[in-house]
Design a protein around this motif. Structure first.
Motif, short mmCIF file in Angstrom:
data_model
loop_
_atom_site.label_atom_id
_atom_site.label_comp_id
_atom_site.label_asym_id
_atom_site.label_seq_id
_atom_site.Cartn_x
_atom_site.Cartn_y
_atom_site.Cartn_z
N PHE A 99 0.78 -1.07 0.17
CA PHE A 99 0.02 -0.15 -0.14
C PHE A 99 0.77 1.26 -0.01
O PHE A 99 1.90 1.24 0.71
CB PHE A 99 -0.92 -0.11 1.20
N VAL A 100 0.60 2.16 -0.94
CA VAL A 100 1.15 3.58 -0.65
C VAL A 100 -0.15 4.47 -0.24
O VAL A 100 -0.80 4.65 -1.05
CB VAL A 100 1.83 4.01 -1.91
N ASP A 101 0.06 4.78 1.03
CA ASP A 101 -1.04 5.90 1.44
C ASP A 101 -0.92 7.26 1.17
O ASP A 101 0.25 7.92 1.71
CB ASP A 101 -1.37 5.62 2.99
N ALA A 102 -1.37 7.76 -0.02
CA ALA A 102 -1.07 9.18 -0.37
C ALA A 102 -2.27 10.14 -0.33
O ALA A 102 -2.67 11.03 -0.97
CB ALA A 102 -0.47 9.20 -1.91
N VAL A 118 8.41 13.32 -7.52
CA VAL A 118 9.38 12.23 -7.34
C VAL A 118 9.21 11.43 -5.93
O VAL A 118 9.61 10.28 -5.67
CB VAL A 118 10.94 12.67 -7.75
N GLY A 119 8.79 12.48 -4.97
CA GLY A 119 8.64 11.83 -3.70
C GLY A 119 7.61 10.71 -3.77
O GLY A 119 7.82 9.44 -3.27
N LEU A 120 6.61 10.86 -4.39
CA LEU A 120 5.50 9.76 -4.50
C LEU A 120 6.19 8.72 -5.46
O LEU A 120 5.79 7.52 -5.13
CB LEU A 120 4.35 10.41 -5.19
N SER A 122 8.99 7.66 -5.80
CA SER A 122 10.04 6.70 -5.21
C SER A 122 9.41 5.75 -4.05
O SER A 122 9.89 4.85 -3.83
CB SER A 122 11.11 7.75 -4.50
N ARG A 123 8.32 6.43 -3.56
CA ARG A 123 7.44 5.73 -2.63
C ARG A 123 6.98 4.28 -3.35
O ARG A 123 6.92 3.25 -2.87
CB ARG A 123 6.40 6.37 -1.74
N HIS A 126 9.45 1.92 -4.27
CA HIS A 126 9.81 1.31 -3.06
C HIS A 126 9.17 0.13 -2.76
O HIS A 126 9.51 -1.18 -2.33
CB HIS A 126 10.17 2.40 -2.14
N ILE B 57 4.48 13.19 -0.89
CA ILE B 57 3.92 12.97 -2.07
C ILE B 57 4.80 13.93 -3.21
O ILE B 57 5.42 13.40 -4.28
CB ILE B 57 2.57 13.45 -2.25
N THR B 59 7.92 16.59 -4.11
CA THR B 59 9.33 17.14 -3.55
C THR B 59 9.66 18.24 -4.39
O THR B 59 9.33 18.38 -5.75
CB THR B 59 10.29 16.02 -3.83
#
Lengths: 493, 96
Positions: A99-102, A118-120, A122-123, A126, B57, B59
């Protein structure tokens, strides 16, 4: 191998969604390593469809998945999807689902200057690595877009970036997006333009106070797909079940084996009985003897050692049993012997696609040799025209595919002559048509039966007079001078 | 003097990441209580699990870790005055 070859091979590799009839529409499944946008209005079943895509991969193919959620927290989704039989929480614990909780954070937030997602990404990457995922779902893009509503240009660029990065890793991606209306722009903010190789639309249209769910493949890059809307329904423990429109292929075998109609005179008129895998329509006004024909059809099959099933939409089981015993057929005993199954349902109890699925699953469970539906007109009441036509196509082709004999009834609106509306739809789909009519001769009202059509066979052309008593149907002479059975006009005048 | 922790989540060596880092340095220079400001820089490409923990979310994201009122600023922080204002940090230019 050239790069072109590689591309074609990749296109041909299909990822099954778990919605069987849908996979058939798109030639086996969604193309691997592509992005599909599933658009739909709120409540159209996007999340269910998307979750099913993941669930099917996990349970059937050992393909793990990642669910990126922008609206509901994972715990809510786990709870909501339990009803469809999907153990998201368990899969998460077993490392098969990530799960990715966004969902939007609780803290105050401000946007100053340029940014990326990119934060999202990369998650997500991952999570993909952690569970070794092959399928990724983002639900829904619209929420993400609304989160950054002030910067639409950046968001479009970033969505494109995320989509291509995931595709490059060989992931099959499904993104959901909201639509404002059932028939309007494809998705809100036209998100599909930036990310989608394929576009699928789920609809939940209100028509004459009834909901009708359909699925449509709008675009499938580099691939063929069936066009138009296909009906589907949401079922407990199954999720999205699309209704196969078997009209796509006319591949049924035609049998020359005859089976009895349950009445020797009618068998004679039909040139020796119905064909084993044919569908016969019995049309007539109320009281002309349609239900009696159905009773004969069922009892005749059971007497000949066959299994029969009846779907009744007009009368209760008790009424049907009483009628049958009045004509000398003991339905209760036949059912106890496992030779007969009577299913009585209110037409209004569910939508037409659900009725069809009920019929299909009960037939596959009971494995009858013959099936009767009494009456189509009752079912017609609850559905829009297009839905009814699809239902009939699916029903008749299903009956033929199972190689069982079918008998359907339709009630004509006027007492004398006249076509029923069902007839207009079904007459081209059925193999045989039997008309039951009231026919006036001087001062008496008689009943007349004629075989109007019998595909692939000779049949009697005359209109036979018949009477009904406690022993059933009795045939007499044919009418010498009969009025027009279609209009009721007295042409013999 | 309260100690404030600022965490800056960046994505590798991108241009926006660099700009955000520069702007964060400028911000520290003009902040009145610069000694009470702790700054941590986290690269989400190298530490995706930290990005996951913080539910990042976009960056760059600058997170003000505060038990009562956590705040976040997304973007390259190009307007330092607005950043300080939103975080509730006084700058030396602010008249007392």
């Amino acid at each position: 191998m050239t790069t072109e070859d590689a591309d074609i091979a990749a296109v041909l590799d299909r990822v099954q969604t778990g919605v069987q009839a849908f996979d058939e529409l798109v030639m086996g499944g969604l193309p691997r390593a592509r992005t599909t946008v599933v658009g739909g209005t709120p409540g159209s079943g996007k999340t269910v469809f998307a979750t099913q895509f993941l669930a099917h991969g996990i349970t059937t193919f050992g393909e793990n998945g990642v669910l990126v959620t922008f609206e509901e927290p994972p715990a809510d989704i786990e709870a909501n999807m339990r009803g469809f039989g999907w153990e998201l929480a368990k899969w998460r614990k077993d490392g098969r689902l990530g799960f990715v909780d966004a969902s939007p954070p609780a803290s105050d937030e401000l946007i100053i200057g340029d940014f990326d997602l990119v934060g999202l990404l990369s998650r997500v990457q991952h999570a993909v690595k952690t569970v070794n995922a092959k399928r990724v779902v983002l639900d829904s893009l619209t929420q993400l877009f609304d989160h950054f509503i002030g910067d639409p240009k950046i968001l479009r660029r970033e969505l494109f970036h995320i989509s291509s990065a995931l595709k490059k890793s060989g992931l099959t991606v499904l993104m959901t997006a909201e639509r404002n209306s059932e028939y309007g722009e494809i998705t809100r903010h036209r998100l599909e333009e930036f990310v989608a190789d394929n576009v699928v639309i789920l609809r939940n249209v209100l028509y004459r106070e009834k909901r009708r769910r359909t699925i449509e493949v709008l675009k499938m890059r580099g691939s063929h797909h069936a066009e138009g809307e296909a009906p589907f329904t949401l079922l407990a423990n199954q999720g999205v079940v699309a209704v196969p429109l078997s009209s796509l292929r006319l591949e049924q075998q035609s049998s020359t084996v005859r089976v009895t109609s349950g009445n020797s005179e009618i068998d004679k008129m039909c040139g020796g009985g119905f064909f084993r895998d044919s569908v016969t329509l019995v049309s007539g006004a109320t009281g002309t003897g349609k239900t009696l024909l159905v009773t004969n059809f069922l009892a005749g099959g059971v007497v000949a050692g066959e299994k029969a099933i009846l779907f009744g939409y007009e009368e209760s089981k008790g009424q049907l049993f009483r009628n049958a015993s009045g004509w000398g057929a003991d339905f209760a005993q036949m059912e106890a012997a496992g030779k007969l199954k009577i299913v009585c349902l209110y037409p209004e109890a569910q939508g037409l696609p659900d009725h069809l699925l009920t019929i299909q699953s009960l037939v596959d469970e009971f494995q009858p040799n013959r099936i009767a539906v009494d009456s189509l007109s009752a079912l017609e009441r609850i559905a829009p025209d297009t839905g009814f036509r699809e239902f009939l196509i699916s029903l008749t082709s299903f009956i033929k595919k199972r190689e069982i004999a079918g008998l359907c009834t339709a009630t004509s609106k006027s007492l004398i002559g006249g076509e029923s509306v069902s007839e207009q739809h079904i007459s081209t789909l059925t193999d045989s048509i039997i008309l039951l009519r009231y026919i006036q001769e001087q001062n008496t009202m008689n009943r007349g039966l004629m075989v109007l059509k019998m595909r692939g066979s000779e049949h009697a052309k005359e209109i036979r007079k018949f009477t009904i008593d406690s022993a059933g149907m009795h045939f007499g002479e044919s009418f010498k001078t009969a009025p027009n059975v279609f209009t009721g006009d007295d042409i013999a005048r | 003097m309260t100690n404030l922790l600022l965490r800056l989540y960046i994505a590798g060596p991108s241009a926006t990441s660099r700009r955000a880092e520069q702007n964060l340095r400028r911000l520290r220079d003009v902040a009145k209580a610069r000694d009470g400001l702790a700054v941590e820089i986290i690269d989400v490409l190298k530490n995706p699990e930290l990005a996951e923990q913080a539910a990042i979310i976009a960056t760059p994201t600058l997170a003000l870790e505060h038990p009562v009122r956590p705040r976040r600023i997304i973007g390259d922080l190009s307007d330092v005055e607005r950043v300080l204002d939103f975080l509730g940090i006084e700058s030396e230019g602010t008249k007392a």
